[in-house]
Design a protein around this motif. Structure first.
Motif, mmCIF file in Angstrom:
data_model
loop_
_atom_site.group_PDB
_atom_site.id
_atom_site.type_symbol
_atom_site.label_atom_id
_atom_site.label_comp_id
_atom_site.label_asym_id
_atom_site.label_seq_id
_atom_site.Cartn_x
_atom_site.Cartn_y
_atom_site.Cartn_z
ATOM 1 N N VAL A 142 0.841 -1.204 0.000
ATOM 2 C CA VAL A 142 0.000 0.000 0.000
ATOM 3 C C VAL A 142 0.874 1.252 0.000
ATOM 4 C CG1 VAL A 142 -1.705 1.329 1.311
ATOM 5 C CG2 VAL A 142 -1.915 -1.146 1.157
ATOM 6 N N SER A 143 1.937 1.231 0.788
ATOM 7 C CA SER A 143 2.794 2.412 0.924
ATOM 8 C C SER A 143 3.626 2.670 -0.320
ATOM 9 C CB SER A 143 3.688 2.259 2.155
ATOM 10 O OG SER A 143 2.888 2.167 3.327
ATOM 11 N N GLU A 144 4.024 1.615 -1.015
ATOM 12 C CA GLU A 144 4.706 1.819 -2.296
ATOM 13 C C GLU A 144 3.803 2.570 -3.270
ATOM 14 O OE1 GLU A 144 6.052 -1.892 -3.795
ATOM 15 O OE2 GLU A 144 7.542 -2.203 -2.211
ATOM 16 N N LEU A 145 2.526 2.198 -3.295
ATOM 17 C CA LEU A 145 1.553 2.922 -4.121
ATOM 18 C C LEU A 145 1.402 4.355 -3.621
ATOM 19 C CD1 LEU A 145 -0.707 3.124 -6.256
ATOM 20 C CD2 LEU A 145 -2.270 2.150 -4.548
ATOM 21 N N PHE A 146 1.309 4.516 -2.316
ATOM 22 C CA PHE A 146 1.103 5.836 -1.728
ATOM 23 C C PHE A 146 2.225 6.799 -2.100
ATOM 24 C CE2 PHE A 146 1.607 8.913 1.725
ATOM 25 C CZ PHE A 146 0.322 9.435 1.808
ATOM 26 N N PHE A 147 3.462 6.346 -2.016
ATOM 27 C CA PHE A 147 4.609 7.226 -2.270
ATOM 28 C C PHE A 147 4.992 7.304 -3.752
ATOM 29 C CE2 PHE A 147 5.450 6.244 2.296
ATOM 30 C CZ PHE A 147 5.376 7.545 2.764
ATOM 31 N N SER A 148 4.170 6.741 -4.611
ATOM 32 C CA SER A 148 4.443 6.845 -6.048
ATOM 33 C C SER A 148 4.005 8.183 -6.625
ATOM 34 C CB SER A 148 3.753 5.711 -6.810
ATOM 35 O OG SER A 148 2.339 5.848 -6.754
ATOM 36 N N ASP A 149 3.269 8.973 -5.824
ATOM 37 C CA ASP A 149 2.808 10.274 -6.301
ATOM 38 C C ASP A 149 2.463 11.128 -5.095
ATOM 39 O OD1 ASP A 149 2.069 12.289 -8.062
ATOM 40 O OD2 ASP A 149 0.801 10.986 -9.292
ATOM 41 N N PHE A 150 2.268 12.426 -5.323
ATOM 42 C CA PHE A 150 1.777 13.294 -4.262
ATOM 43 C C PHE A 150 0.298 12.987 -4.039
ATOM 44 C CE2 PHE A 150 5.385 15.701 -6.014
ATOM 45 C CZ PHE A 150 6.124 15.866 -4.848
ATOM 46 N N ARG A 151 -0.167 13.157 -2.800
ATOM 47 C CA ARG A 151 -1.519 12.740 -2.438
ATOM 48 C C ARG A 151 -2.332 13.889 -1.854
ATOM 49 N NH1 ARG A 151 -1.969 8.523 -5.592
ATOM 50 N NH2 ARG A 151 -0.216 7.085 -5.332
ATOM 51 N N SER A 152 -3.639 13.805 -2.087
ATOM 52 C CA SER A 152 -4.573 14.780 -1.528
ATOM 53 C C SER A 152 -4.658 14.601 -0.018
ATOM 54 C CB SER A 152 -5.956 14.588 -2.140
ATOM 55 O OG SER A 152 -6.508 13.338 -1.724
ATOM 56 N N LEU A 153 -5.210 15.589 0.666
ATOM 57 C CA LEU A 153 -5.338 15.510 2.121
ATOM 58 C C LEU A 153 -6.197 14.312 2.530
ATOM 59 C CD1 LEU A 153 -4.629 16.987 4.808
ATOM 60 C CD2 LEU A 153 -6.891 18.061 4.633
ATOM 61 N N GLU A 154 -7.272 14.079 1.805
ATOM 62 C CA GLU A 154 -8.155 12.954 2.124
ATOM 63 C C GLU A 154 -7.414 11.629 2.002
ATOM 64 O OE1 GLU A 154 -12.427 11.011 0.633
ATOM 65 O OE2 GLU A 154 -11.823 13.017 -0.045
ATOM 66 N N SER A 155 -6.637 11.461 0.934
ATOM 67 C CA SER A 155 -5.871 10.225 0.757
ATOM 68 C C SER A 155 -4.800 10.073 1.836
ATOM 69 C CB SER A 155 -5.215 10.198 -0.631
ATOM 70 O OG SER A 155 -6.179 10.096 -1.648
ATOM 71 N N ILE A 156 -4.182 11.182 2.223
ATOM 72 C CA ILE A 156 -3.170 11.144 3.281
ATOM 73 C C ILE A 156 -3.768 10.637 4.581
ATOM 74 C CG2 ILE A 156 -1.765 12.615 4.793
ATOM 75 C CD1 ILE A 156 -1.167 14.330 2.299
ATOM 76 N N TYR A 157 -4.907 11.181 4.957
ATOM 77 C CA TYR A 157 -5.534 10.762 6.209
ATOM 78 C C TYR A 157 -6.003 9.311 6.151
ATOM 79 C CZ TYR A 157 -5.425 15.538 8.097
ATOM 80 O OH TYR A 157 -5.025 16.748 8.599
ATOM 81 N N GLN A 158 -6.464 8.862 4.981
ATOM 82 C CA GLN A 158 -6.872 7.460 4.849
ATOM 83 C C GLN A 158 -5.671 6.528 5.025
ATOM 84 O OE1 GLN A 158 -8.715 7.265 1.016
ATOM 85 N NE2 GLN A 158 -10.688 8.066 1.718
ATOM 86 N N TRP A 159 -4.558 6.867 4.408
ATOM 87 C CA TRP A 159 -3.351 6.051 4.520
ATOM 88 C C TRP A 159 -2.847 6.030 5.964
ATOM 89 C CZ3 TRP A 159 1.834 7.646 5.500
ATOM 90 C CH2 TRP A 159 2.789 6.651 5.316
ATOM 91 N N LEU A 160 -2.889 7.165 6.637
ATOM 92 C CA LEU A 160 -2.469 7.217 8.036
ATOM 93 C C LEU A 160 -3.396 6.391 8.928
ATOM 94 C CD1 LEU A 160 -1.437 10.974 8.198
ATOM 95 C CD2 LEU A 160 0.084 9.020 8.590
ATOM 96 N N ASP A 161 -4.680 6.363 8.584
ATOM 97 C CA ASP A 161 -5.613 5.507 9.328
ATOM 98 C C ASP A 161 -5.218 4.039 9.200
ATOM 99 O OD1 ASP A 161 -7.081 7.683 10.146
ATOM 100 O OD2 ASP A 161 -8.638 7.465 8.609
ATOM 101 N N ILE A 162 -4.770 3.631 7.999
ATOM 102 C CA ILE A 162 -4.315 2.246 7.795
ATOM 103 C C ILE A 162 -3.086 1.965 8.650
ATOM 104 C CG2 ILE A 162 -3.378 0.619 6.118
ATOM 105 C CD1 ILE A 162 -5.057 1.985 3.973
ATOM 106 N N LEU A 163 -2.153 2.936 8.710
ATOM 107 C CA LEU A 163 -0.972 2.754 9.550
ATOM 108 C C LEU A 163 -1.362 2.584 11.013
ATOM 109 C CD1 LEU A 163 1.813 5.218 8.309
ATOM 110 C CD2 LEU A 163 1.764 2.739 8.110
#
Length: 503
Positions: A177-198
């Motif tokens: 998931v994180s490899e996908l996440f860091f493949s591009d800049f992310r919107s605030l909503e996507s950032i918070y969703q990814w942090l929720d997964i962490l």
């Protein structure tokens, strides 16, 4: 309609600035007294012109935008704009550059000891040159950093402006998931969703707290990283990290997130370093604010990629926003410029709601945490800045060791990626005369009031891309800065050990 509003604003500012320049004498920069008068006149005229009507034009535009599905920002707002670098050799030339750009209310991207970068419409270049001394008007004193800003903004946008729903990917391996996440800049909503997964993946090592609300009602979040294996009683050595203070500095956000992820996955109780010397979270706590300016960050995604400030009202409808990093209470001073200026500090210390929420939280938690370190990540210039920012006449406590720490972090970056980061006092990197006092930055506040060690790091690059760093640099910058963070941690844990950071 948006383009018209931007054009009207530009014309008005040019008229006011032009009148100011004429009053001060053609070809000469404004004196201190004249500058103060002109700033006051600009403020008054801005208010008179832009308060007309039932509703501010900018708010009308935003309401129209919200009604559109799949809105894409209007790239034409950057049409015929460029970024120029001026080089100088004297303090007088530097001051002339700062005064001229303030008079014309230009967007200054960087002011260093020997050069400065400014964004402006090509048609306004002659106006700027007229206000500069002859030595800076020479062609050899300047060069084009970004010739076509519209193209640069468009070409560095994320591949898809649609929000990537990371909440649907919680069943995937966190590293995938994180490899996908860091493949591009992310919107605030996507950032918070990814942090929720962490947080779901590492429930015993991550705790999220909402420390306040922005002007537009968004959460300001802090992420507390700690070890589940450690005794929780008593104060802990804690490092505070902030990013995204200035909205357009996307790489500062991605780099803070990369460090947060690396600490959990490779240096936590459940990570690759579990049980070994590499387990940083067994020794230190971290309080991390990845996006200190949520409103501004969202605005860079939906409206203006180069927006810098927060989105607070200033009393001038088309000049919203306070510079959060000029709002902190240590040696705070009101801005010389208008609310339209990028460095507008507001009318009082902590007027920026994000700065107020952050300082309130740090003050309230100082009983539970021993604040040993503070790191504030920005872009750009590849520079490590140490206190103080408000004046070059003030020497930081334990200056020799502070410099040793800063140079050690620069060396760690060089060993990691080969990139050179310079070390400077923060006062030499701010948009004023280094001999004058002007404060309000988070670095000074945290260093004076809370943290034993405090530094600000300005990330890549040195100007070829400026704030528009392409996505291919997200991981390389994240990796080199984590090397610097690791050195910072080792320094705090082993201040007498000369071998830290050698691995």
């Amino acid at each position: 309609m948006k383009t018209i509003s931007v054009a009207c604003k530009t014309v008005l500012l040019a008229m006011v600035a032009g009148s100011a320049a004429a009053a001060s004498g053609t070809g000469a920069a404004a004196t201190g007294l004249e500058q103060t008068v002109f700033s006051a006149v600009k403020d008054k005229l801005s208010g008179l012109f832009w308060r007309v009507g039932q509703q501010p034009l900018e708010e009308e535009v935003e309401e129209e935008v919200k009604e559109k599905e799949g809105y894409v920002p209007d790239w034409s707002q950057y049409e015929d704009e460029t970024v120029l670098r001026f080089n100088w050799t004297t303090a007088r030339e530097r001051k002339a550059f700062v005064d001229a750009t303030k008079t014309l209310v230009l967007d200054v991207w960087r002011v260093g000891k020997h050069s400065g970068d400014v964004r402006l419409h090509q048609a306004r270049v002659p106006n700027l040159l007229r206000l500069l001394p002859k030595s800076l008007r020479r062609a050899e004193s300047r060069r084009v950093m970004i010739a076509d800003l519209e193209h640069a903004v468009h070409s560095t946008q994320p591949e898809s402006r649609e929000v990537v729903d990371f909440s649907t990917k919680s069943s995937m391996d966190i590293q995938t998931v994180s490899e996908l996440f860091f493949s591009d800049f992310r919107s605030l909503e996507s950032i918070y969703q990814w942090l929720d997964i962490l947080e779901e993946t590492f429930p015993e090592q991550v705790r999220t707290e909402v420390i306040g609300k922005t002007h537009e009602g968004r959460d300001i979040r802090v992420y507390h990283l700690y070890s589940s294996q450690r005794n929780v009683s008593g104060k802990k050595k804690t490092i505070v990290i902030t990013g995204g203070t200035h909205a357009r500095e996307w790489v500062s956000v991605s780099t803070v997130l990369y460090s947060l992820y690396t600490l959990l996955v490779h240096h936590g109780s459940r990570g690759n370093g579990a049980g070994g010397e590499d387990n940083i979270l067994d020794k230190l706590d971290f309080l991390i604010v990845p996006v200190l300016n949520p409103d501004g960050y969202v605005y860079t995604w939906e409206h203006d990629r180069l927006w810098r400030k927060n989105r607070q009202d200033t009393g001038v409808p088309l000049c919203r926003g306070i510079d959060i990093d000029s709002s902190f209470p240590y040696h705070w001073k009101p801005s010389m410029g208008t609310p339209c200026s990028e460095g507008y500090a507001g009318q009082a210390a902590l007027e920026a709601e994000e700065a107020r929420a952050f300082t309130k939280y740090i003050n309230a938690t100082s009983e539970r945490h021993q604040y040993f370190g503070y790191l504030d990540w920005h872009s750009y210039s590849q520079t490590i800045l140490h206190p103080y920012g408000y004046s070059c006449k003030e020497t930081p406590r334990d200056a020799e060791n502070l410099l040793e720490l800063a140079y050690g972090m620069a060396r760690a970056i060089r060993w990691s990626s080969g990139k050179m980061y310079s070390v400077l006092p923060s006062c030499e990197d701010r948009e004023y005369d280094p001999d004058d006092s002007e404060g309000g930055c988070a670095l000074d506040y945290m260093y004076k009031m809370h943290a034993i060690w405090a530094l600000q790091i300005k990330l890549r690059d040195t100007g070829n891309h400026g704030f528009l760093l392409p996505k291919k640099f997200i991981v390389p910058v994240g990796e080199e800065i984590f090397s610097a963070l690791r050195y910072f941690c080792d320094f705090i844990l082993n201040p007498e050990d000369e071998s830290y950071g050698s691995n």
